[in-house]
Design a protein around this motif. Structure first.
Motif, PDB file in Angstrom:
ATOM      1  N   THR A 157       1.220  -3.713   3.878  1.00  0.00           N
ATOM      2  CA  THR A 157       2.460  -3.228   4.472  1.00  0.00           C
ATOM      3  C   THR A 157       2.326  -3.053   5.967  1.00  0.00           C
ATOM      4  N   THR A 158       1.183  -2.544   6.425  1.00  0.00           N
ATOM      5  CA  THR A 158       1.020  -2.322   7.863  1.00  0.00           C
ATOM      6  C   THR A 158       1.103  -3.620   8.628  1.00  0.00           C
ATOM      7  N   GLU A 191      10.062  -6.574   2.253  1.00  0.00           N
ATOM      8  CA  GLU A 191       9.342  -5.315   2.069  1.00  0.00           C
ATOM      9  C   GLU A 191      10.223  -4.281   1.381  1.00  0.00           C
ATOM     10  N   GLN A 247       9.214  -2.417  -2.085  1.00  0.00           N
ATOM     11  CA  GLN A 247       9.004  -0.967  -2.120  1.00  0.00           C
ATOM     12  C   GLN A 247      10.099  -0.242  -2.907  1.00  0.00           C
ATOM     13  N   SER A 287       6.465   5.092  -1.809  1.00  0.00           N
ATOM     14  CA  SER A 287       7.385   3.954  -1.962  1.00  0.00           C
ATOM     15  C   SER A 287       8.795   4.304  -1.502  1.00  0.00           C
ATOM     16  N   LYS A 310       8.759   4.059   2.357  1.00  0.00           N
ATOM     17  CA  LYS A 310       8.702   2.664   2.809  1.00  0.00           C
ATOM     18  C   LYS A 310      10.000   1.931   2.476  1.00  0.00           C
TER      19      LYS A 310
END
Length: 236
Positions: free
Chosen positions: A4-5, A69, A73, A90, A93
Motif C-alpha cells: 500500500t505504501t 486501492e 481496502q 482497512s 485506507k
C-alpha cells in the motif's frame, strides 16, 4: 501483491502531491451498523466502476491507482463487517483511497522530457489482478467474485494475458486435509466462472495450497478472512 505504501507514493507523485492531513479522510470509524456498511459499500462500488472505466484505465490516470486501492481496502473492510468487526486499518485506507480517487489531477508545468515508449496500462503489470475472498467454510463465490472475474476477463485482451493460474487458499481453522480439499473447491469454482465468461479451459490451471500460504499469518485454528481466498495469477 503491491504494498500500500508504494501505491500511495506512486499516486502522490503522479499528481504532484502526497497524502497528508490536507486531504480530509472520511471518518468511517465514527459510523456504526448499517450506516457504516452502506458508506463502505458505496465507496467500493464507486471504486469498482472507476477501475472499469476505459477512459481512466487507458489514460495512465493516477485516479486508477487510487480506485484500485479503494476497491481492495473497502472490500477487505466489508469482509470484516460481515462478522461485525470494524477493522480500523482497512477502513482508514478505504477512506483515504476513496478521497484521493475523486481528486482531479492537476496539470504541472515541466520541461518536456524525451518521449518514452508507451507502457501498458497499470492494470497490465499487476502481479495478481484477481483476489477473491470467501465466507468461512464455503466455496461459493459471492457477487464481488463475479465482478473480479469479469475485470480480469475484460482486461485480458489489452494486457495480452493468455495463461492463468487459479490458486485456492484457506485459513487455519480445520484440519490440513479438509482445508486442502476446500481450497481445491474454491479454485475450481473461480475457474468455472472464468470459463463461463469466455476464457478457454485449456488456458487455466488450478492449484490448491490449503492453509500453507496464508496472507495473514495466524495461529492454528484461527479464522481469518484474508486467508480464505483465491488468487488469479496471469502470465507476464
Amino acid at each position: 501483491m503491491r504494498k500500500t505504501t508504494a501505491i500511495f507514493a506512486l499516486a502522490g507523485a503522479a499528481v504532484g502531491m502526497t497524502p497528508t492531513a490536507a486531504f480530509a479522510q472520511d471518518d468511517l470509524m465514527s459510523l456504526d451498523g448499517s450506516e457504516l456498511r452502506s458508506a463502505v459499500q458505496m465507496r467500493y462500488d464507486a471504486a469498482l466502476a472507476l477501475t472499469n472505466d476505459p477512459g481512466i484505465v487507458n489514460a495512465n490516470d493516477p485516479r486508477y491507482i487510487w480506485a484500485s486501492e479503494a476497491k481492495a481496502q473497502c472490500g477487505i473492510a466489508l469482509g470484516f463487517l460481515k462478522s461485525s468487526t470494524k477493522d480500523e486499518v482497512s477502513l482508514s485506507k478505504c477512506g483515504m483511497a476513496y478521497d484521493m480517487m475523486n481528486r482531479t489531477p492537476q496539470a504541472r508545468v515541466a520541461t518536456p522530457a524525451p518521449q518514452a515508449p508507451a507502457a501498458r496500462p497499470e492494470v497490465c503489470t499487476a502481479q495478481a489482478p484477481g483476489l477473491i475472498f470467501f465466507e468461512f467454510d464455503s466455496a461459493t463465490p459471492q457477487q464481488d467474485a463475479v465482478e473480479t472475474v469479469e475485470y480480469v476477463v475484460e482486461n485480458a485482451p489489452v494486457c495480452n494475458w493468455t495463461r492463468f493460474t487459479v490458486v485456492g487458499h484457506t485459513d487455519r481453522s480445520g484440519s490440513n486435509a479438509y482445508n486442502q480439499g476446500l481450497s481445491e473447491r474454491r479454485a475450481e469454482a473461480i475457474e468455472s466462472l472464468m470459463v463461463g465468461r469466455g476464457i478457454a479451459d485449456a488456458a487455466i490451471s488450478t492449484r490448491a495450497e490449503g492453509e500453507e500460504n496464508p496472507r495473514v499469518p495466524t495461529a492454528d485454528g484461527v479464522r481469518e478472512l484474508q486467508n480464505r481466498r483465491v488468487e488469479i495469477l496471469v502470465n507476464q
